[in-house]
Design a protein around this motif. Structure first.
Motif, PDB file in Angstrom:
ATOM      1  N   LEU A  78       9.518 -35.387  -5.900  1.00 60.76           N
ATOM      2  CA  LEU A  78      10.067 -34.771  -7.103  1.00 60.76           C
ATOM      3  C   LEU A  78      10.628 -35.858  -8.011  1.00 60.76           C
ATOM      4  CD1 LEU A  78      10.774 -32.074  -8.523  1.00 60.76           C
ATOM      5  CD2 LEU A  78      12.984 -32.201  -7.374  1.00 60.76           C
ATOM      6  N   ILE A  79      10.145 -35.898  -9.266  1.00 60.03           N
ATOM      7  CA  ILE A  79      10.660 -36.877 -10.223  1.00 60.03           C
ATOM      8  C   ILE A  79      11.420 -36.225 -11.374  1.00 60.03           C
ATOM      9  CG2 ILE A  79       8.990 -38.679  -9.692  1.00 60.03           C
ATOM     10  CD1 ILE A  79       7.413 -37.828 -12.196  1.00 60.03           C
ATOM     11  N   ARG A  80      11.233 -34.912 -11.566  1.00 57.82           N
ATOM     12  CA  ARG A  80      11.929 -34.219 -12.651  1.00 57.82           C
ATOM     13  C   ARG A  80      11.888 -32.734 -12.380  1.00 57.82           C
ATOM     14  NH1 ARG A  80      10.413 -32.079 -17.904  1.00 57.82           N
ATOM     15  NH2 ARG A  80       8.235 -32.444 -17.382  1.00 57.82           N
ATOM     16  N   GLU A  81      12.960 -32.042 -12.774  1.00 59.14           N
ATOM     17  CA  GLU A  81      12.995 -30.589 -12.659  1.00 59.14           C
ATOM     18  C   GLU A  81      13.812 -30.037 -13.819  1.00 59.14           C
ATOM     19  OE1 GLU A  81      13.536 -27.259  -9.194  1.00 59.14           O
ATOM     20  OE2 GLU A  81      14.663 -29.119  -8.990  1.00 59.14           O
ATOM     21  N   GLU A  82      13.290 -29.000 -14.456  1.00 58.27           N
ATOM     22  CA  GLU A  82      13.982 -28.344 -15.563  1.00 58.27           C
ATOM     23  C   GLU A  82      13.914 -26.844 -15.362  1.00 58.27           C
ATOM     24  OE1 GLU A  82      12.947 -29.575 -19.553  1.00 58.27           O
ATOM     25  OE2 GLU A  82      12.175 -31.470 -18.783  1.00 58.27           O
ATOM     26  N   LYS A  83      14.991 -26.153 -15.719  1.00 59.14           N
ATOM     27  CA  LYS A  83      15.035 -24.691 -15.638  1.00 59.14           C
ATOM     28  C   LYS A  83      15.655 -24.148 -16.907  1.00 59.14           C
ATOM     29  CE  LYS A  83      15.451 -24.487 -10.661  1.00 59.14           C
ATOM     30  NZ  LYS A  83      16.188 -23.960  -9.518  1.00 59.14           N
TER      31      LYS A  83
END
Length: 65
Positions: free
Chosen positions: A58-63
């Motif tokens: 995982l390098i990025r997560e947005e919600k």
């Protein structure tokens, strides 16, 4: 899925996992898992989450919720 660049293709493939889930594979090796909910506007506020992975990490997560 709309290609974000005019002169060159950067998306290798797009796969619909379900009516609410997409997996986008970029030519640079990144994978984006996009999950959507309540896009019809009838069941509450629309929600979108994006997880971006490279080499399985995982390098990025947005919600949006």
């Amino acid at each position: 899925m709309i290609e974000p660049y005019e002169t060159e293709s950067v998306i290798k493939s797009v796969t619909a996992i379900s009516a609410n889930e997409l997996v986008v594979e970029w030519i640079d090796g990144r994978i984006q898992e996009i999950t959507m909910a309540a896009l019809d506007g009838k069941s509450g506020e629309a929600k979108v989450s994006v997880r971006e992975l490279r080499a399985g990490k995982l390098i990025r997560e947005e919600k949006s919720f």
